[in-house]
Design a protein around this motif. Structure first.
Motif, mmCIF file in Angstrom:
data_model
loop_
_atom_site.group_PDB
_atom_site.id
_atom_site.type_symbol
_atom_site.label_atom_id
_atom_site.label_comp_id
_atom_site.label_asym_id
_atom_site.label_seq_id
_atom_site.Cartn_x
_atom_site.Cartn_y
_atom_site.Cartn_z
ATOM 1 N N PRO A 1 0.314 -1.144 0.576
ATOM 2 C CA PRO A 1 0.542 0.102 0.189
ATOM 3 C C PRO A 1 0.852 1.125 -0.258
ATOM 4 C CG PRO A 1 -0.367 -1.338 1.594
ATOM 5 C CD PRO A 1 0.608 -2.041 1.186
ATOM 6 N N LEU A 2 1.847 1.550 0.095
ATOM 7 C CA LEU A 2 3.243 2.870 0.633
ATOM 8 C C LEU A 2 3.073 2.842 -0.365
ATOM 9 C CD1 LEU A 2 4.996 1.336 3.639
ATOM 10 C CD2 LEU A 2 3.379 2.981 3.857
ATOM 11 N N ILE A 3 3.563 1.804 -1.505
ATOM 12 C CA ILE A 3 4.074 1.729 -3.277
ATOM 13 C C ILE A 3 2.817 2.339 -4.047
ATOM 14 C CG2 ILE A 3 4.977 0.498 -5.221
ATOM 15 C CD1 ILE A 3 6.477 -0.158 -3.072
ATOM 16 N N LEU A 4 1.415 1.240 -3.958
ATOM 17 C CA LEU A 4 0.453 1.826 -4.615
ATOM 18 C C LEU A 4 -0.465 2.981 -4.095
ATOM 19 C CD1 LEU A 4 -1.056 -1.839 -4.941
ATOM 20 C CD2 LEU A 4 0.428 -0.654 -6.637
ATOM 21 N N VAL A 5 -0.321 3.578 -3.298
ATOM 22 C CA VAL A 5 -1.714 4.992 -3.134
ATOM 23 C C VAL A 5 -0.960 4.837 -3.398
ATOM 24 C CG1 VAL A 5 -2.511 6.011 -1.426
ATOM 25 C CG2 VAL A 5 -2.603 3.637 -1.084
ATOM 26 N N PRO A 6 0.345 6.128 -3.636
ATOM 27 C CA PRO A 6 0.660 7.615 -4.538
ATOM 28 C C PRO A 6 -0.046 7.308 -6.118
ATOM 29 C CG PRO A 6 1.980 6.792 -2.848
ATOM 30 C CD PRO A 6 1.348 6.040 -2.847
ATOM 31 N N ILE A 7 0.364 5.934 -6.078
ATOM 32 C CA ILE A 7 0.310 5.644 -7.558
ATOM 33 C C ILE A 7 -0.868 5.903 -8.158
ATOM 34 C CG2 ILE A 7 0.392 4.085 -10.419
ATOM 35 C CD1 ILE A 7 3.338 2.998 -8.157
ATOM 36 N N TYR A 8 -2.172 5.158 -7.263
ATOM 37 C CA TYR A 8 -3.364 5.848 -7.791
ATOM 38 C C TYR A 8 -4.045 6.932 -7.676
ATOM 39 C CZ TYR A 8 -3.429 0.708 -6.710
ATOM 40 O OH TYR A 8 -4.021 -0.536 -6.810
ATOM 41 N N THR A 9 -2.965 8.284 -7.021
ATOM 42 C CA THR A 9 -3.832 9.569 -6.908
ATOM 43 C C THR A 9 -3.627 9.257 -8.680
ATOM 44 O OG1 THR A 9 -1.387 10.081 -7.127
ATOM 45 C CG2 THR A 9 -2.625 9.598 -5.715
ATOM 46 N N PHE A 10 -2.823 8.984 -9.790
ATOM 47 C CA PHE A 10 -3.369 9.475 -11.111
ATOM 48 C C PHE A 10 -4.873 8.645 -11.617
ATOM 49 C CE2 PHE A 10 1.584 9.054 -9.918
ATOM 50 C CZ PHE A 10 1.373 10.659 -10.462
ATOM 51 N N ALA A 11 -5.222 9.403 -12.496
ATOM 52 C CA ALA A 11 -6.813 9.722 -13.134
ATOM 53 C C ALA A 11 -5.899 8.439 -13.896
ATOM 54 C CB ALA A 11 -6.919 10.297 -13.496
ATOM 55 N N PRO A 12 -5.663 8.234 -14.784
ATOM 56 C CA PRO A 12 -5.608 7.262 -15.484
ATOM 57 C C PRO A 12 -5.331 5.663 -15.385
ATOM 58 C CG PRO A 12 -3.679 8.365 -16.323
ATOM 59 C CD PRO A 12 -4.493 8.962 -15.312
ATOM 60 N N ILE A 13 -4.842 5.514 -14.049
ATOM 61 C CA ILE A 13 -4.887 4.844 -13.051
ATOM 62 C C ILE A 13 -6.350 3.775 -12.283
ATOM 63 C CG2 ILE A 13 -3.811 2.823 -11.258
ATOM 64 C CD1 ILE A 13 -1.690 4.102 -13.369
ATOM 65 N N HIS A 14 -6.536 3.175 -12.858
ATOM 66 C CA HIS A 14 -8.361 2.167 -12.766
ATOM 67 C C HIS A 14 -7.391 1.021 -11.522
ATOM 68 C CE1 HIS A 14 -9.692 3.574 -16.861
ATOM 69 N NE2 HIS A 14 -9.558 4.293 -15.938
ATOM 70 N N PRO A 15 -7.413 1.368 -10.043
ATOM 71 C CA PRO A 15 -7.381 0.223 -9.265
ATOM 72 C C PRO A 15 -8.415 -0.293 -9.221
ATOM 73 C CG PRO A 15 -7.089 2.298 -8.252
ATOM 74 C CD PRO A 15 -7.667 2.810 -9.601
ATOM 75 N N VAL A 16 -7.845 -2.149 -8.362
ATOM 76 C CA VAL A 16 -8.734 -3.203 -8.391
ATOM 77 C C VAL A 16 -9.094 -3.780 -6.984
ATOM 78 C CG1 VAL A 16 -8.588 -3.738 -11.210
ATOM 79 C CG2 VAL A 16 -7.638 -5.023 -8.887
ATOM 80 N N SER A 17 -9.785 -3.908 -6.675
ATOM 81 C CA SER A 17 -10.021 -4.686 -5.474
ATOM 82 C C SER A 17 -9.344 -6.120 -5.408
ATOM 83 C CB SER A 17 -11.214 -4.477 -5.293
ATOM 84 O OG SER A 17 -12.434 -5.752 -5.645
ATOM 85 N N THR A 18 -9.325 -7.114 -4.475
ATOM 86 C CA THR A 18 -8.665 -7.889 -3.731
ATOM 87 C C THR A 18 -9.759 -8.877 -4.676
ATOM 88 O OG1 THR A 18 -9.696 -7.676 -1.476
ATOM 89 C CG2 THR A 18 -7.765 -7.899 -2.072
ATOM 90 N N LEU A 19 -11.252 -8.557 -4.313
ATOM 91 C CA LEU A 19 -11.628 -9.799 -4.849
ATOM 92 C C LEU A 19 -11.745 -9.344 -6.421
ATOM 93 C CD1 LEU A 19 -15.074 -8.843 -2.701
ATOM 94 C CD2 LEU A 19 -13.595 -10.352 -2.468
ATOM 95 N N ILE A 20 -12.321 -8.028 -7.247
ATOM 96 C CA ILE A 20 -11.916 -8.934 -8.865
ATOM 97 C C ILE A 20 -11.014 -9.244 -8.934
ATOM 98 C CG2 ILE A 20 -11.803 -7.369 -10.098
ATOM 99 C CD1 ILE A 20 -12.852 -4.718 -9.390
#
Length: 226
Positions: free
Chosen positions: A20-39
């Motif tokens: 999460p420390l690495i991914l959360v800053p990446i998720y600030t960028f609009a073109p990035i579409h995060p997925v959930s653990t269930l997905i």
């Protein structure tokens, strides 16, 4: 042997913290579409699922307001955790009373992104710092956008666009106030609630959410259309 086991556990813990420390800053960028653990689970186990990412601007404002007022009325004001609600839960627990949910939208988003389902004090304890970190790094509007796009509304139905099409045959931008309220009250129990065929209890809950969304005002200022 014990030393190797402890070392392996420490390495595993470090990796879990780093993700999460690495991914959360990446998720600030609009073109990035995060997925959930269930997905991810559905994807890697070849289970069918529906999901179509939409930007927050493509979600009817009344849907945004309905979810906030239903799930986290202080969303625009707290730091990721509603400490007043959390204190009340702890007090109820210490008094031996049945505890209520106190998860904010940032907490639910963090759980969906990085953790597992099910009631667990361990998971809740991990949620808190994740939610604070998420709220510190990511804007409120972006948090809501991610939440609306990864929340599960039915088995294998993820995100508000898929849910809107699944239940009402229309895009999320075209949802009515009533449809938005019904979708919002489905979130706490997507396996047991059907917004397209609401029970009397669901209609009563939707009535309340619809009234709150209509009068939400400054409570939803952080996600109002610019």
């Amino acid at each position: 042997m014990l030393r190797k086991t402890i070392l392996a556990l420490l390495v595993a813990a470090a990796v879990l913290i780093a993700i999460p420390l690495i991914l959360v800053p990446i998720y600030t960028f609009a073109p990035i579409h995060p997925v959930s653990t269930l997905i991810l689970r559905d994807h890697f186990t070849f289970r069918p699922y529906l999901r179509e990412w939409v930007d927050l601007e493509a979600v009817a404002p009344v849907m945004r307001y309905s979810v906030i007022m239903s799930e986290d009325g202080q969303f625009c004001r707290h730091d990721g955790v509603d400490w007043g609600e959390m204190k009340a839960v702890v007090t109820d627990f210490l008094d031996g009373e049945e505890t209520r949910g106190a998860s904010t939208i940032p907490m639910q988003t963090a759980k969906n992104l990085f953790l597992w389902n099910g009631r667990s004090y361990i998971r809740k304890g991990i949620e808190l710092p994740l939610a604070l970190y998420l709220n510190l790094v990511v804007s409120k509007a972006r948090i809501l956008e991610i939440y609306l796009n990864i929340a599960e509304w039915d088995t294998g139905v993820y995100g508000i666009e898929a849910a809107s099409q699944h239940y009402f045959g229309r895009s999320a931008v075209d949802l009515t106030a009533r449809q938005a309220a019904l979708l919002a009250v489905t979130l706490p129990n997507p396996a047991g609630r059907n917004p397209a065929a609401p029970t009397k209890r669901m209609n009563a809950l939707a009535d309340r959410v619809q009234r709150m969304a209509r009068a939400s005002g400054e409570y939803v200022a952080c996600v109002k259309p610019q």
